[in-house]
Design an enzyme around this catalytic site. Structure first.
Site, PDB file in Angstrom:
ATOM      1  N   ASP A 141       0.846  -1.194   0.000  1.00 31.12           N
ATOM      2  CA  ASP A 141       0.000   0.000   0.000  1.00 31.12           C
ATOM      3  C   ASP A 141       0.878   1.239   0.000  1.00 31.12           C
ATOM      4  O   ASP A 141       0.543   2.249   0.656  1.00 31.12           O
ATOM      5  CB  ASP A 141      -0.919  -0.031   1.229  1.00 31.12           C
ATOM      6  CG  ASP A 141      -2.025   1.019   1.139  1.00 31.12           C
ATOM      7  OD1 ASP A 141      -2.507   1.466   2.211  1.00 31.12           O
ATOM      8  OD2 ASP A 141      -2.397   1.410   0.016  1.00 31.12           O
ATOM      9  N   LYS A 144       2.522   2.786  -6.187  1.00 35.11           N
ATOM     10  CA  LYS A 144       2.130   1.740  -7.147  1.00 35.11           C
ATOM     11  C   LYS A 144       3.299   1.286  -8.024  1.00 35.11           C
ATOM     12  O   LYS A 144       3.408   0.122  -8.357  1.00 35.11           O
ATOM     13  CB  LYS A 144       0.974   2.219  -7.988  1.00 35.11           C
ATOM     14  CG  LYS A 144       1.187   3.594  -8.633  1.00 35.11           C
ATOM     15  CD  LYS A 144      -0.133   4.206  -9.071  1.00 35.11           C
ATOM     16  CE  LYS A 144       0.062   5.553  -9.714  1.00 35.11           C
ATOM     17  NZ  LYS A 144       0.647   6.562  -8.820  1.00 35.11           N
ATOM     18  N   ASP A 169      -3.297  -2.896  -2.415  1.00 36.70           N
ATOM     19  CA  ASP A 169      -4.358  -1.889  -2.470  1.00 36.70           C
ATOM     20  C   ASP A 169      -4.245  -1.098  -3.779  1.00 36.70           C
ATOM     21  O   ASP A 169      -3.219  -1.133  -4.462  1.00 36.70           O
ATOM     22  CB  ASP A 169      -4.226  -0.936  -1.271  1.00 36.70           C
ATOM     23  CG  ASP A 169      -5.445  -0.005  -1.168  1.00 36.70           C
ATOM     24  OD1 ASP A 169      -5.292   1.105  -0.642  1.00 36.70           O
ATOM     25  OD2 ASP A 169      -6.531  -0.393  -1.630  1.00 36.70           O
ATOM     26  N   ASN A 170      -5.329  -0.409  -4.140  1.00 34.07           N
ATOM     27  CA  ASN A 170      -5.341   0.562  -5.253  1.00 34.07           C
ATOM     28  C   ASN A 170      -5.081  -0.035  -6.629  1.00 34.07           C
ATOM     29  O   ASN A 170      -4.421   0.587  -7.472  1.00 34.07           O
ATOM     30  CB  ASN A 170      -4.319   1.686  -4.990  1.00 34.07           C
ATOM     31  CG  ASN A 170      -4.552   2.322  -3.649  1.00 34.07           C
ATOM     32  OD1 ASN A 170      -3.710   2.228  -2.755  1.00 34.07           O
ATOM     33  ND2 ASN A 170      -5.704   2.946  -3.467  1.00 34.07           N
ATOM     34  N   GLU A 199     -11.249   4.549  -0.814  1.00 33.32           N
ATOM     35  CA  GLU A 199     -11.605   4.911   0.566  1.00 33.32           C
ATOM     36  C   GLU A 199     -12.440   6.190   0.612  1.00 33.32           C
ATOM     37  O   GLU A 199     -12.153   7.169  -0.052  1.00 33.32           O
ATOM     38  CB  GLU A 199     -10.341   5.093   1.428  1.00 33.32           C
ATOM     39  CG  GLU A 199      -9.229   5.894   0.817  1.00 33.32           C
ATOM     40  CD  GLU A 199      -8.199   5.010   0.107  1.00 33.32           C
ATOM     41  OE1 GLU A 199      -8.585   4.037  -0.535  1.00 33.32           O
ATOM     42  OE2 GLU A 199      -7.017   5.342   0.176  1.00 33.32           O
TER      43      GLU A 199
HETATM   44  O1  LIG Z   1       0.105   6.770  -2.804  1.00 32.09           O
HETATM   45  C1  LIG Z   1      -0.730   6.007  -2.287  1.00 32.09           C
HETATM   46  N1  LIG Z   1      -0.250   4.996  -1.510  1.00 32.09           N
HETATM   47  C2  LIG Z   1      -1.075   4.115  -0.915  1.00 32.09           C
HETATM   48  N2  LIG Z   1      -2.390   4.167  -1.016  1.00 32.09           N
HETATM   49  C3  LIG Z   1      -2.956   5.183  -1.738  1.00 32.09           C
HETATM   50  C4  LIG Z   1      -4.363   5.244  -1.799  1.00 32.09           C
HETATM   51  O2  LIG Z   1      -5.093   4.284  -1.131  1.00 32.09           O
HETATM   52  C5  LIG Z   1      -4.981   6.251  -2.537  1.00 32.09           C
HETATM   53  F1  LIG Z   1      -6.327   6.274  -2.559  1.00 32.09           F
HETATM   54  C6  LIG Z   1      -4.239   7.228  -3.215  1.00 32.09           C
HETATM   55  C7  LIG Z   1      -4.960   8.299  -3.970  1.00 32.09           C
HETATM   56  C8  LIG Z   1      -5.860   7.933  -4.952  1.00 32.09           C
HETATM   57  C9  LIG Z   1      -6.577   8.927  -5.604  1.00 32.09           C
HETATM   58  C10 LIG Z   1      -6.371  10.263  -5.296  1.00 32.09           C
HETATM   59  F2  LIG Z   1      -7.066  11.229  -5.946  1.00 32.09           F
HETATM   60  C11 LIG Z   1      -5.452  10.619  -4.318  1.00 32.09           C
HETATM   61  C12 LIG Z   1      -4.750   9.637  -3.642  1.00 32.09           C
HETATM   62  C13 LIG Z   1      -2.823   7.186  -3.171  1.00 32.09           C
HETATM   63  C14 LIG Z   1      -2.037   8.213  -3.913  1.00 32.09           C
HETATM   64  C15 LIG Z   1      -1.948   8.139  -5.302  1.00 32.09           C
HETATM   65  C16 LIG Z   1      -1.263   9.125  -6.002  1.00 32.09           C
HETATM   66  C17 LIG Z   1      -0.670  10.174  -5.308  1.00 32.09           C
HETATM   67  F3  LIG Z   1       0.009  11.127  -5.988  1.00 32.09           F
HETATM   68  C18 LIG Z   1      -0.746  10.242  -3.918  1.00 32.09           C
HETATM   69  C19 LIG Z   1      -1.443   9.265  -3.228  1.00 32.09           C
HETATM   70  C20 LIG Z   1      -2.172   6.156  -2.421  1.00 32.09           C
HETATM   71 MG   LIG Z   2      -3.923   2.635  -0.579  1.00 32.12          MG
END
Ligand SMILES: O=c1[nH]cnc2c(O)c(F)c(-c3ccc(F)cc3)c(-c3ccc(F)cc3)c12
Ligand SMILES: [Mg+2]
Length: 221
Positions: A141, A144, A169-170, A199
């Site tokens: 998590d 990516k 996740d994701n 989430e």
């Molecule tokens: O980076 C992550 N790590 C783990 N879990 C994540 C997660 O569960 C998320 F929902 C997001 C998310 C997704 C959509 C959004 F709009 C913002 C943030 C991120 C994420 C993605 C891109 C970034 F530039 C910053 C954060 C993460």
């Molecule tokens: Mg996540």
């Protein structure tokens, strides 16, 4: 200087949660992040999938990549049996510090070790420095782009055994296409997709479970 969102989450937990009660810390963070400020905790819907996979894995040693504020570390650690442990890796020092305090409030500091640094630097240290033999469960998590290389690194370091369970996740949002391509084409892993939602949002997301050499593990018993 203005407080960070993560500091405000800690303030809310510190003020509202019942000390030593992991469920109340989880509920407090979910309430705060759905009502006031969105934050990238795995959340309650995907958290329920995480719970089920942790219970299936029943890990002696678990690893989390991406601690953030400690929400999923608490979800995992609250399900762990006595004398079992969770190692969680976080590269952001502020997040690591906030997570340490929130995990303390949940009363789970004995079961959770936060390792501050980059996963690619810490994973090769797990055997010698952190006395890990193999990992029973890994929650991916963090970032990516690191899901696939870190999975390969875990393999190269001999940290996965027959039956080790990975959960990522994701998978849909923001998505981890390289990881999915790698893990689903790797004959040694049996993959399962768990559709869910981002989430605290109505946006589609999913988690991917990958079990290493499941058949072999089954043959052992
Ligand atoms: O980076 C992550 N790590 C783990 N879990 C994540 C997660 O569960 C998320 F929902 C997001 C998310 C997704 C959509 C959004 F709009 C913002 C943030 C991120 C994420 C993605 C891109 C970034 F530039 C910053 C954060 C993460
Ligand atoms: Mg996540």
């Amino acid at each position: 200087m203005d407080q960070s969102k993560e500091q405000r989450i800690l303030n809310s937990v510190s003020y509202n949660a019942v000390k030593g009660d992991p469920e109340s810390v989880i509920n407090c963070i979910d309430k705060y992040c759905s009502q006031y400020e969105w934050a990238m905790n795995v959340g309650d819907e995907k958290g329920t999938i995480l719970d089920k996979v942790v219970e299936e894995a029943d890990p002696s040693v678990a690893l989390e990549l991406g601690t953030y504020c400690g929400y999923s570390a608490i979800r995992i650690a609250r399900l762990l049996k006595p004398n079992t442990r969770l190692l969680t890796i976080e590269f952001n020092p502020e997040f690591a510090s906030i997570a340490k305090e929130i995990i303390e409030i949940a009363g789970l500091s004995e079961k959770v070790t936060i390792l501050e640094g980059h996963s690619e630097d810490i994973i090769p240290q797990l055997k010698k420095k952190y006395e890990v033999e193999t990992l029973d469960f890994v929650f991916l998590d963090h970032w990516k782009e690191r899901y696939a290389p870190d999975t390969i690194l875990l393999e190269e370091c001999g940290l996965l055994r027959k039956g080790s369970i990975l959960l990522a996740d994701n998978i849909i949002y923001p998505g981890a296409p390289e990881f999915i391509k790698y893990i689903r084409s790797n004959k040694r892993f049996e993959c399962t997709s768990y559709p869910s939602h981002l989430e605290y949002m109505k946006v589609e997301d999913a988690m991917e479970k990958a079990v290493k050499d499941p058949g072999a593990a089954a043959m052992l018993f």
